[in-house]
Write a protein that holds these residues in place. Sequence first.
Motif, mmCIF file in Angstrom:
data_model
loop_
_atom_site.group_PDB
_atom_site.id
_atom_site.type_symbol
_atom_site.label_atom_id
_atom_site.label_comp_id
_atom_site.label_asym_id
_atom_site.label_seq_id
_atom_site.Cartn_x
_atom_site.Cartn_y
_atom_site.Cartn_z
ATOM 1 N N ALA A 178 13.120 11.381 -2.629
ATOM 2 C CA ALA A 178 11.964 11.006 -2.356
ATOM 3 C C ALA A 178 10.781 11.311 -3.183
ATOM 4 O O ALA A 178 9.613 10.721 -3.338
ATOM 5 C CB ALA A 178 11.933 11.937 -1.109
ATOM 6 N N ASP A 179 11.144 12.291 -4.006
ATOM 7 C CA ASP A 179 10.117 12.740 -5.059
ATOM 8 C C ASP A 179 10.192 11.736 -6.359
ATOM 9 O O ASP A 179 9.132 11.396 -6.657
ATOM 10 C CB ASP A 179 10.511 14.090 -5.802
ATOM 11 N N TYR A 180 11.279 11.292 -6.599
ATOM 12 C CA TYR A 180 11.426 10.128 -7.483
ATOM 13 C C TYR A 180 10.332 8.800 -7.194
ATOM 14 O O TYR A 180 9.868 8.390 -7.878
ATOM 15 C CB TYR A 180 12.577 9.576 -7.825
ATOM 16 N N TYR A 184 0.654 -1.253 0.008
ATOM 17 C CA TYR A 184 0.173 0.012 -0.006
ATOM 18 C C TYR A 184 0.781 1.364 0.001
ATOM 19 O O TYR A 184 0.676 2.375 -0.602
ATOM 20 C CB TYR A 184 -0.804 -0.055 1.253
ATOM 21 N N GLY A 185 1.929 1.269 0.627
ATOM 22 C CA GLY A 185 2.881 2.354 0.641
ATOM 23 C C GLY A 185 4.078 1.999 1.597
ATOM 24 O O GLY A 185 4.241 1.002 2.114
ATOM 25 N N LYS A 238 4.729 5.374 -5.739
ATOM 26 C CA LYS A 238 4.583 4.827 -4.537
ATOM 27 C C LYS A 238 4.093 5.778 -3.542
ATOM 28 O O LYS A 238 4.720 6.935 -3.363
ATOM 29 C CB LYS A 238 5.953 4.142 -4.177
ATOM 30 N N LYS A 239 3.230 5.591 -2.717
ATOM 31 C CA LYS A 239 2.674 6.485 -1.431
ATOM 32 C C LYS A 239 3.864 6.167 -0.417
ATOM 33 O O LYS A 239 4.287 5.060 -0.407
ATOM 34 C CB LYS A 239 1.526 5.984 -0.818
ATOM 35 N N ALA A 240 4.599 7.152 0.031
ATOM 36 C CA ALA A 240 5.713 7.288 0.907
ATOM 37 C C ALA A 240 5.617 8.081 1.932
ATOM 38 O O ALA A 240 5.228 9.456 1.731
ATOM 39 C CB ALA A 240 6.959 7.205 0.049
#
Length: 485
Positions: free
Chosen positions: A238-240, A223-224, A247-249
């Motif tokens: 993080a943006d990549y 899910y993330g 992906k939800k992160a």
Amino acid sequence: MMSTEIPQLHVMFLPFLGLGHMIPTLDMAKLFGARGVKTTIVTTPVNSPIFSKAIQRISKDLGVQIGIKIINFPCVEVGLPDGCENVDTIPKGETSMEMTINFFKAVSMLQESVEQLLSECKPNCLVADMFFTWANESASKFGIPRLFFNGSCSFSLCVPAACMIHEPHKHVSSDSELFVVPGLPGDIKFTRKQFPEFMLSNDDNNGFAKLLKKTNEEDLKSYGIVFNSFYELEPTYADYCRNVLGKKAWHIGPVGLCNRNFEDKAWRGKQSSIDEHECLKWLSSKKPDSVVYICFGTLAEFSFAQLMEIALGIEASGQDFIWVVRKNKKDEDGNEDWLPEGFEKRIEGKGLIIRGWAPQVLILEHESIGGMVTHCGWNSTLEGVTAGVPMVTCPLFADQFYNEKLVTQVLKIGVSVGVEEMRNMGVSAKREAIEKALKEIMVGDEAEEMKKRAKSLGLMARRAVEDGGSSCSDLNALIQELSSM
């Protein structure tokens, strides 16, 4: 009259059975619990004391209750010694790879026990470590999200993910030829020697490679992802992860900063094998930024010859140091012949050797520490970043070569000792390389600039977990999202 009370959010944590995974999981549970979330950690009988002692302190100091559920680990059934329930206790030697494979077989057999707990406890979310390849399936059976706890950083997830998509390692003529990771910002370069076997192997009979490949695939289907990192450390990656990999992160680290008092810092994982106050007293006798902290993690297994090289390199550098040797290394006659003759006498007052578990966070936070030598395990790397110290990087295996590139190429707060090949046991670093790297981070031409960058990142790390900081906000947003589901 019907009650309109909103049920308490319940998150279950399933950490991998290794100290490097269990320690940050406990910190995560503490962070969730401090925000009113009911938290439960699943572990095995041998590992439960690692959690229970810390949980008693957390309950006493903060009033936060963290539950523990214990499941049996089938070590004997898969050919492991009785009580071998932690990756740190897998027997070393000629059979270590076979034993490691057996350990992961046992991990794969935990699914039924975990699903029984999911049925009984009815949590709203399962936060499962990367090596539980069945966790997505188990969570879906009970209609709850599985969050993948990434024990590393965004950068070290993005590198193998990009390579699995573009396969640049298949288009080089040799194992030592550099290639650029396509699509990944920063012109990041690797060789095939620096990649784990599962990324390179097409051998369907290689069970361990297949397992690790499945691990990567399943983790990206979750899910993330929850990262023990902070956005300001690696914003591009993080943006990549979010925008390119889709992906939800959530970046909620450094989670270790939730430990404020002396005992929580001193006794993370295990009780120290040195008196913490004596260690800090020794450090206080040194000038600020003058001591190098040297530690290669819980799993490194060096030959006597390699330990000798490290010792001679340290001595030749002329730097004051603390060196952690995980075990009291002795030969068959009980002699510590990995130390050069007369070494301890020559370094008396200048160096301190800790044989066993060290209070790493307390040491790194001390003002006399000016740098560290690290295997680039993510916990140690992030603790070094948080303490604001430059690093000498000496990776061994797993994600450590990725973390090295982040430290040396992206953040520019470290110097590589020059390890070129991923190994399961030890490294092949020469004394001259160790001496050179130590001098570079402590007294070299670029040392002051590296220290400034490192200290700046340390301040960012602490701001990230404060109210209104990026990690604090990400954690609050995650809890809100889970509560609304």
